[in-house]
Design a protein around this motif. Structure first.
Motif, mmCIF file in Angstrom:
data_model
loop_
_atom_site.group_PDB
_atom_site.id
_atom_site.type_symbol
_atom_site.label_atom_id
_atom_site.label_comp_id
_atom_site.label_asym_id
_atom_site.label_seq_id
_atom_site.Cartn_x
_atom_site.Cartn_y
_atom_site.Cartn_z
ATOM 1 N N THR A 1 0.836 -1.190 0.000
ATOM 2 C CA THR A 1 0.000 0.000 0.000
ATOM 3 C C THR A 1 0.872 1.242 0.000
ATOM 4 O O THR A 1 2.067 1.188 0.277
ATOM 5 C CB THR A 1 -0.915 0.038 1.234
ATOM 6 N N GLY A 2 0.253 2.344 -0.319
ATOM 7 C CA GLY A 2 0.937 3.618 -0.222
ATOM 8 C C GLY A 2 0.736 4.216 1.160
ATOM 9 O O GLY A 2 0.258 3.563 2.092
ATOM 10 N N ILE A 3 1.085 5.465 1.285
ATOM 11 C CA ILE A 3 0.919 6.181 2.552
ATOM 12 C C ILE A 3 -0.567 6.285 2.906
ATOM 13 O O ILE A 3 -1.396 6.601 2.048
ATOM 14 C CB ILE A 3 1.536 7.586 2.433
ATOM 15 N N THR A 4 -0.888 6.026 4.160
ATOM 16 C CA THR A 4 -2.265 6.170 4.625
ATOM 17 C C THR A 4 -2.381 7.405 5.510
ATOM 18 O O THR A 4 -1.690 7.523 6.524
ATOM 19 C CB THR A 4 -2.722 4.928 5.413
ATOM 20 N N ILE A 5 -3.250 8.328 5.106
ATOM 21 C CA ILE A 5 -3.496 9.553 5.869
ATOM 22 C C ILE A 5 -4.738 9.318 6.728
ATOM 23 O O ILE A 5 -5.807 8.983 6.208
ATOM 24 C CB ILE A 5 -3.715 10.748 4.932
ATOM 25 N N ARG A 6 -4.578 9.489 8.016
ATOM 26 C CA ARG A 6 -5.659 9.157 8.945
ATOM 27 C C ARG A 6 -6.323 10.427 9.497
ATOM 28 O O ARG A 6 -5.648 11.324 10.000
ATOM 29 C CB ARG A 6 -5.133 8.298 10.100
#
Length: 365
Positions: free
Chosen positions: A315-320
């Motif tokens: 996966t890529g970066i996950t922004i929460r």
């Protein structure tokens, strides 16, 4: 490990071994003889503890960590100088290589001509101080006919000397996988060692056997310039000699080098403020908070590929949203936040595999 070996404990142990019929009170001959020796023994224990601590890579001080890492062929990255692009007018004017210019408090020297009016300049001071994105270049050396000189972008970011804890992590990570003969670990290690590279993802068997795709970001967590991509391509596998083993890549490895891309993220907020204030009061702080969070995510961009290597997921970066809300709520004067959206959706956002997070428009209301 030897914290309990104090002077008092050592002295008590020494006196315990003295026969009972001998005077051991303070001021006695045996007491006065043992007390100075117990101090020396305490110091020896302290030295032994210091030696033991510096024997292991996870606790060693920098000097001894460097010595330990040399056994694995590793050493801290030295500080490097920034390479920037300058634009000079008139375009037909030939700028002599080696002529010097200053921008703010940094001096640069012309090192390479790109096209008419465009040159590369290298900072004379190593480190991040030379990473000035734009500015006016003031000539230190006289160049006849020069009308203007402008710094337009950072081509290869300058890097500070590698920090101890970063180097320690790199040393310990060297035991997790063996870099050898063009495997993923080998590409990661060698590409990351190139001046200006700050993180890399390696995609093996990209378009069939023998093909490799490499995507990297700069040491200042940004997409690389075209010049830096070309430099890395030439060092890894020059386009004119694909698969011939001229560069770092092994023979028969056809490597394509690309730069990571920015992905602008629109953020919608619904904030409540302290009485008498409005969003304009907090706008700069909110944007800086988001930028800091995104920078932290980008720093871990390379690590998001580890799952793929372990055949779990990629996966890529996950922004929460929860991270954004908790950080914004920590700003004094902001009392509540709800219904936060990322790219118009009220849910966490996962970027593409090769995308870096940057702040897009931030709107409140």
């Amino acid at each position: 490990m030897y914290e309990k070996e104090t002077q008092e404990a050592i002295l008590a142990r020494m006196l315990k071994n003295v026969p009972r019929d001998v005077d051991k009170r303070e001021g006695s001959i045996i007491f006065d003889a043992a007390a100075p020796a117990s101090i020396e023994f305490m110091l020896l224990y302290a030295e032994l503890d210091y030696f033991l601590k510096n024997t292991f890579g996870d606790t060693a001080e920098r000097t001894y960590l460097i010595q330990r890492a040399r056994e694995r062929g590793l050493k801290p990255k030295e500080a490097t100088s920034a390479v920037v692009k300058g634009r000079f007018t008139p375009l037909a004017l030939n700028i002599p290589l080696g002529t010097r210019y200053s921008c703010e408090a940094v001096n640069y020297a012309v090192t390479e001509k790109l096209t008419g009016g465009e040159y590369l300049l290298t900072a004379e001071t190593a480190g991040t101080v030379g990473n000035l994105p734009t500015g006016r270049l003031l000539p230190i050396d006289y160049v006849e006919g020069l009308q203007s000189a402008t710094l337009v972008e950072v081509t290869v970011p300058g890097e500070a000397e590698e920090e101890t804890e970063h180097f320690r992590a790199r040393y310990l990570a060297s035991f997790d996988s063996q870099a050898y003969g063009g495997n993923i670990a080998d590409y990661r290690q060698k590409v990351n060692a190139i001046h200006g590279v700050g993180g890399v993802k390696v995609y093996p068997v990209w378009k069939g056997g023998g093909t490799v795709r490499i995507v990297f970001m700069t040491s200042d967590l940004k997409p690389p310039t075209t010049e830096l991509v070309q430099k890395v391509q030439s060092l890894i596998d020059p386009e004119a000699n694909h698969g011939e083993g001229v560069g770092i890549a092994p023979i028969d490895h056809i490597v394509t080098v690309e730069g990571a891309k920015n992905a602008a993220v629109r953020i919608g907020l619904h904030l409540s403020f302290a009485a008498g204030t409005a969003y304009a009061t907090y706008k700069v702080q909110v944007e800086e908070t988001v930028d800091t969070y995104f920078a932290e995510l980008n720093k871990g961009w390379q690590a998001t590929q580890r799952a793929e290597i372990d055949n779990v997921s990629n996966t890529g970066i996950t922004i929460r949203i929860s991270q954004i809300e908790s950080r914004i709520l920590a700003i004094p004067g902001i009392e509540d936040i709800q219904h936060t959206t990322l790219n118009d959706r009220e849910e966490n956002l996962t970027l593409g595999l090769d995308e870096l997070a940057i702040r897009g428009a931030v709107q409140n209301g």
